[in-house]
Write a protein that holds these residues in place. Structure first.
Motif, PDB file in Angstrom:
ATOM      1  N   SER A 152       0.834  -1.199   0.000  1.00 60.70           N
ATOM      2  CA  SER A 152       0.000   0.000   0.000  1.00 60.70           C
ATOM      3  C   SER A 152       0.871   1.253   0.000  1.00 60.70           C
ATOM      4  N   ASP A 153       0.296   2.358  -0.438  1.00 60.85           N
ATOM      5  CA  ASP A 153       1.022   3.618  -0.445  1.00 60.85           C
ATOM      6  C   ASP A 153       1.479   3.999   0.959  1.00 60.85           C
ATOM      7  N   VAL A 154       0.641   3.743   1.950  1.00 58.13           N
ATOM      8  CA  VAL A 154       1.007   4.125   3.308  1.00 58.13           C
ATOM      9  C   VAL A 154       2.211   3.313   3.789  1.00 58.13           C
ATOM     10  N   THR A 155       2.284   2.048   3.389  1.00 54.14           N
ATOM     11  CA  THR A 155       3.427   1.215   3.760  1.00 54.14           C
ATOM     12  C   THR A 155       4.706   1.740   3.120  1.00 54.14           C
ATOM     13  N   ILE A 156       4.643   2.047   1.833  1.00 52.46           N
ATOM     14  CA  ILE A 156       5.829   2.555   1.143  1.00 52.46           C
ATOM     15  C   ILE A 156       6.247   3.899   1.730  1.00 52.46           C
ATOM     16  N   GLN A 157       5.289   4.754   2.012  1.00 51.37           N
ATOM     17  CA  GLN A 157       5.615   6.057   2.588  1.00 51.37           C
ATOM     18  C   GLN A 157       6.284   5.902   3.953  1.00 51.37           C
ATOM     19  N   LYS A 158       5.782   4.981   4.777  1.00 54.56           N
ATOM     20  CA  LYS A 158       6.374   4.744   6.098  1.00 54.56           C
ATOM     21  C   LYS A 158       7.793   4.212   5.967  1.00 54.56           C
ATOM     22  N   CYS A 159       8.017   3.341   4.983  1.00 57.01           N
ATOM     23  CA  CYS A 159       9.369   2.833   4.743  1.00 57.01           C
ATOM     24  C   CYS A 159      10.318   3.963   4.377  1.00 57.01           C
ATOM     25  N   LEU A 160       9.862   4.861   3.523  1.00 57.75           N
ATOM     26  CA  LEU A 160      10.687   5.991   3.113  1.00 57.75           C
ATOM     27  C   LEU A 160      10.988   6.918   4.288  1.00 57.75           C
ATOM     28  N   GLU A 161       9.997   7.132   5.127  1.00 57.16           N
ATOM     29  CA  GLU A 161      10.203   7.989   6.306  1.00 57.16           C
ATOM     30  C   GLU A 161      11.239   7.383   7.243  1.00 57.16           C
ATOM     31  N   LYS A 162      11.164   6.075   7.435  1.00 57.23           N
ATOM     32  CA  LYS A 162      12.131   5.406   8.296  1.00 57.23           C
ATOM     33  C   LYS A 162      13.528   5.435   7.682  1.00 57.23           C
ATOM     34  N   ALA A 163      13.611   5.239   6.376  1.00 58.99           N
ATOM     35  CA  ALA A 163      14.907   5.303   5.708  1.00 58.99           C
ATOM     36  C   ALA A 163      15.529   6.680   5.892  1.00 58.99           C
ATOM     37  N   CYS A 164      14.719   7.710   5.772  1.00 57.15           N
ATOM     38  CA  CYS A 164      15.202   9.078   5.966  1.00 57.15           C
ATOM     39  C   CYS A 164      15.681   9.274   7.397  1.00 57.15           C
ATOM     40  N   GLU A 165      14.950   8.735   8.346  1.00 56.93           N
ATOM     41  CA  GLU A 165      15.316   8.849   9.760  1.00 56.93           C
ATOM     42  C   GLU A 165      16.692   8.242  10.031  1.00 56.93           C
ATOM     43  N   TYR A 166      16.979   7.110   9.380  1.00 53.82           N
ATOM     44  CA  TYR A 166      18.246   6.409   9.598  1.00 53.82           C
ATOM     45  C   TYR A 166      19.312   6.774   8.557  1.00 53.82           C
ATOM     46  N   LYS A 167      18.984   7.740   7.701  1.00 58.58           N
ATOM     47  CA  LYS A 167      19.890   8.152   6.621  1.00 58.58           C
ATOM     48  C   LYS A 167      20.221   6.974   5.694  1.00 58.58           C
ATOM     49  N   GLY A 168      19.200   6.157   5.449  1.00 58.81           N
ATOM     50  CA  GLY A 168      19.335   5.024   4.550  1.00 58.81           C
ATOM     51  C   GLY A 168      18.534   5.235   3.275  1.00 58.81           C
ATOM     52  N   GLN A 169      18.311   4.141   2.546  1.00 61.68           N
ATOM     53  CA  GLN A 169      17.556   4.192   1.295  1.00 61.68           C
ATOM     54  C   GLN A 169      16.550   3.061   1.237  1.00 61.68           C
ATOM     55  N   ILE A 170      15.551   3.239   0.397  1.00 67.36           N
ATOM     56  CA  ILE A 170      14.552   2.212   0.132  1.00 67.36           C
ATOM     57  C   ILE A 170      14.654   1.781  -1.329  1.00 67.36           C
ATOM     58  N   MET A 171      14.591   0.476  -1.542  1.00 71.19           N
ATOM     59  CA  MET A 171      14.506  -0.072  -2.886  1.00 71.19           C
ATOM     60  C   MET A 171      13.103  -0.647  -3.063  1.00 71.19           C
ATOM     61  N   ILE A 172      12.393  -0.151  -4.057  1.00 67.13           N
ATOM     62  CA  ILE A 172      11.047  -0.650  -4.339  1.00 67.13           C
ATOM     63  C   ILE A 172      11.152  -1.794  -5.339  1.00 67.13           C
ATOM     64  N   ASP A 173      10.754  -2.982  -4.907  1.00 64.99           N
ATOM     65  CA  ASP A 173      10.789  -4.175  -5.743  1.00 64.99           C
ATOM     66  C   ASP A 173       9.544  -4.187  -6.629  1.00 64.99           C
ATOM     67  N   LEU A 174       9.751  -4.172  -7.948  1.00 66.60           N
ATOM     68  CA  LEU A 174       8.643  -4.059  -8.897  1.00 66.60           C
ATOM     69  C   LEU A 174       8.137  -5.414  -9.383  1.00 66.60           C
ATOM     70  N   LEU A 175       8.434  -6.462  -8.649  1.00 64.88           N
ATOM     71  CA  LEU A 175       7.941  -7.801  -8.991  1.00 64.88           C
ATOM     72  C   LEU A 175       6.415  -7.788  -9.075  1.00 64.88           C
ATOM     73  N   ASN A 176       5.903  -8.182 -10.241  1.00 57.10           N
ATOM     74  CA  ASN A 176       4.452  -8.265 -10.483  1.00 57.10           C
ATOM     75  C   ASN A 176       3.738  -6.915 -10.345  1.00 57.10           C
ATOM     76  N   VAL A 177       4.466  -5.830 -10.530  1.00 59.66           N
ATOM     77  CA  VAL A 177       3.861  -4.500 -10.505  1.00 59.66           C
ATOM     78  C   VAL A 177       3.449  -4.115 -11.924  1.00 59.66           C
ATOM     79  N   SER A 178       2.187  -3.792 -12.101  1.00 57.75           N
ATOM     80  CA  SER A 178       1.673  -3.424 -13.418  1.00 57.75           C
ATOM     81  C   SER A 178       2.161  -2.035 -13.819  1.00 57.75           C
ATOM     82  N   ASP A 179       2.036  -1.720 -15.098  1.00 55.85           N
ATOM     83  CA  ASP A 179       2.394  -0.388 -15.568  1.00 55.85           C
ATOM     84  C   ASP A 179       1.543   0.683 -14.881  1.00 55.85           C
ATOM     85  N   THR A 180       0.286   0.357 -14.626  1.00 57.89           N
ATOM     86  CA  THR A 180      -0.602   1.304 -13.956  1.00 57.89           C
ATOM     87  C   THR A 180      -0.121   1.599 -12.544  1.00 57.89           C
TER      88      THR A 180
END
Length: 210
Positions: free
Chosen positions: A88-116
């Motif tokens: 969900s968008d909220v999950t991805i956003q929370k991951c990004l916020e945590k990565a920023c907090e720890y000065k890290g990065q997030i990799m979004i895995d596009l497995l089975n992600v549609s073009d839409t």
């Protein structure tokens, strides 16, 4: 282009030994999902302790419970953690916020992600976008076909059955991170295989498959 070594389906001693043997030719070390599932987040901590100067990627494949899982990852020494693009968008956003907090990065895995869905994900420009052919698909078809879609403005990565013979195509696509697993870890001489991958990435042709 960075070479990310994917370590899966082995014990921690084997994973550390493998990473050590190819250390000179790789840039990032991925603590694979199978290692995290079998040995817990301590596997991330062990890898960071042994390779403090390498970027450590925790392949969590987070789908939910983002704050808890990201805290586990980054507190254990991860520099990058993965979240599924199908989350969900909220999950991805929370991951990004945590990565920023720890000065890290997030990799979004596009497995089975549609073009839409990919269009919806483009707002997360600070993330690394990873096109991914699954292990099951590779084993079922006998080869990998990575569809590199446009991720303008974001870092781009690819994973899934990439071999030395297919690497030049990936290089021409201008990727930021190339993720290599069994083509190195199951080679007769992993150090030589990793060296040839590095030479190809750097614009020198590998002379043979290993």
């Amino acid at each position: 282009m960075k070479i990310q070594l994917a370590l899966d389906r082995m014990n921690m001693e084997e994973a550390i030994e493998m990473a050590r043997s190819v250390e000179a030719s790789i840039d990032w070390i991925e603590v694979g999902t199978s290692l995290i599932k079998e040995f817990g987040v301590n596997s991330i901590k062990e890898m960071k302790n042994h390779f403090p100067d390498k970027k450590i990627v925790a392949d969590m494949k987070t789908m939910d419970n983002a704050v808890y899982e990201m805290d586990l990852c980054f507190q254990s020494g991860a520099d990058v953690a993965t979240v599924m693009g199908a989350a969900s968008d909220v999950t991805i956003q929370k991951c990004l916020e945590k990565a920023c907090e720890y000065k890290g990065q997030i990799m979004i895995d596009l497995l089975n992600v549609s073009d839409t869905r990919l269009e919806q994900l483009r707002i997360y420009r600070q993330a690394i976008f990873c096109e991914h052919v699954s292990k099951d698909s590779q084993e079922n078809s006998g080869h990998a076909m990575i569809n590199m879609r446009n991720h303008a403005g974001s870092m781009r990565a690819a994973a899934g059955g990439i071999a030395l013979s297919s690497l030049p195509v990936m290089v021409r696509k201008g990727l930021d991170v190339i993720i290599i697993g069994s083509a190195i870890t199951k080679a007769k001489d992993p150090a030589e295989a990793a060296r040839l991958f590095k030479e190809t990435v750097n614009g020198k042709k590998g002379v043979k498959e290993v």
